[in-house]
Design an enzyme around this catalytic site. Structure first.
Site, PDB file in Angstrom:
ATOM      1  N   HIS A 175       2.354  10.263  -2.204  1.00 12.42           N
ATOM      2  CA  HIS A 175       2.776   8.862  -2.245  1.00 12.42           C
ATOM      3  C   HIS A 175       1.703   7.900  -2.767  1.00 12.42           C
ATOM      4  CE1 HIS A 175       1.065   8.060   1.828  1.00 12.42           C
ATOM      5  NE2 HIS A 175       1.056   6.795   1.422  1.00 12.42           N
ATOM      6  N   ASP A 227      -3.948  -0.175   8.295  1.00 19.61           N
ATOM      7  CA  ASP A 227      -2.804   0.734   8.264  1.00 19.61           C
ATOM      8  C   ASP A 227      -2.800   1.650   9.487  1.00 19.61           C
ATOM      9  OD1 ASP A 227      -0.510   2.033   7.186  1.00 19.61           O
ATOM     10  OD2 ASP A 227      -1.766   3.492   6.132  1.00 19.61           O
ATOM     11  N   HIS A 271       0.816  -1.223   0.000  1.00 22.81           N
ATOM     12  CA  HIS A 271       0.000   0.000   0.000  1.00 22.81           C
ATOM     13  C   HIS A 271       0.848   1.271   0.000  1.00 22.81           C
ATOM     14  CE1 HIS A 271       0.686  -0.387   4.342  1.00 22.81           C
ATOM     15  NE2 HIS A 271       0.415   0.915   4.425  1.00 22.81           N
ATOM     16  N   ASP A 272       1.990   1.257   0.642  1.00 24.55           N
ATOM     17  CA  ASP A 272       2.849   2.443   0.736  1.00 24.55           C
ATOM     18  C   ASP A 272       4.047   2.409  -0.203  1.00 24.55           C
ATOM     19  OD1 ASP A 272       1.520   4.118   2.499  1.00 24.55           O
ATOM     20  OD2 ASP A 272       2.483   3.292   4.287  1.00 24.55           O
ATOM     21  N   HIS A 292      -5.832   4.208  -0.320  1.00 22.73           N
ATOM     22  CA  HIS A 292      -5.796   3.846   1.096  1.00 22.73           C
ATOM     23  C   HIS A 292      -5.805   5.037   2.042  1.00 22.73           C
ATOM     24  CE1 HIS A 292      -1.430   4.275   0.383  1.00 22.73           C
ATOM     25  NE2 HIS A 292      -1.313   4.458   1.690  1.00 22.73           N
ATOM     26  N   HIS A 293      -5.680   6.271   1.521  1.00 23.01           N
ATOM     27  CA  HIS A 293      -5.785   7.469   2.373  1.00 23.01           C
ATOM     28  C   HIS A 293      -7.070   8.253   2.117  1.00 23.01           C
ATOM     29  CE1 HIS A 293      -2.130   7.431   4.705  1.00 23.01           C
ATOM     30  NE2 HIS A 293      -1.451   7.070   3.638  1.00 23.01           N
ATOM     31  N   LYS A 332       5.974   5.500  -1.209  1.00 25.03           N
ATOM     32  CA  LYS A 332       6.875   6.213  -0.298  1.00 25.03           C
ATOM     33  C   LYS A 332       8.330   6.112  -0.724  1.00 25.03           C
ATOM     34  CE  LYS A 332       4.109   6.494   3.883  1.00 25.03           C
ATOM     35  NZ  LYS A 332       4.023   6.123   5.309  1.00 25.03           N
TER      36      LYS A 332
END
Length: 174
Positions: free
Chosen positions: A52, A114, A23-24, A85-86, A27
């Site tokens: 990101h 998360d 998911h990240d 996801h954010h 980054k």
């Protein structure tokens, strides 16, 4: 359960499980001076950090295209997890300000996991929270930032979470 409510097949759930650690991935495009900053980010750093999810989707799209995997079964799940996801169920998230059911279920599930992981993990800028404190905050965020069904599913599995954390402590830390 979330699986029943959204008619998620075992295969779909397995894809979420397999893809959620990525998911990240975006980054990796964020400079360490921002990513590893021990204090609060300033406005410019926060804006950079908020790139990101889109960067992650770009990385995944490039990877899928490079390896001719664009039609790989479940690639949409991977792409949605990275990009959304954010997002917040009240529409206050990023990058698109999606709300409620417009956020893919896989991203709503990963968002809860998360945040729980972030709260219960030690970071350079904060100590690890207890599960009780994390659950309390998740309950407050349910229906606002987070999907209430996904939050409830996590909290209802407290015994399993405790066992996973215990095994992790024994295998990694112990």
């Amino acid at each position: 359960s979330v699986a029943e409510r959204y008619a998620l097949s075992d295969e779909y759930i397995e894809k979420i499980f397999i893809f959620s650690p990525l998911h990240d991935i975006g980054k990796i495009a964020i400079p360490d001076r921002v990513l590893l900053k021990p204090g609060k980010l300033d406005a410019a750093e926060e804006a950079l950090m908020r790139t990101h999810p889109a960067r992650g989707r770009e990385i995944i799209d490039n990877m899928l295209a490079h390896f001719d995997m664009g039609t790989m079964q479940g690639s949409d799940i991977l792409r949605n997890i990275a990009l959304f996801h954010h997002e917040s169920v009240d529409g206050s998230g990023y990058p698109d300000g999606r709300a409620g059911e417009d956020i893919p279920i896989e991203a709503r599930i990963v968002a809860v996991a998360d945040i729980f992981d972030a709260l219960t993990s030690r970071r350079p800028y904060k100590p690890a929270w207890s599960n009780d404190d994390a659950f309390e905050l998740l309950r407050k965020l349910a229906g606002k930032k987070l999907d209430a069904h996904c939050v409830n599913a996590l909290i209802e599995n407290r015994a399993l979470i405790d066992e996973i954390q215990k095994q992790f402590q024994e295998n990694v830390v112990g």
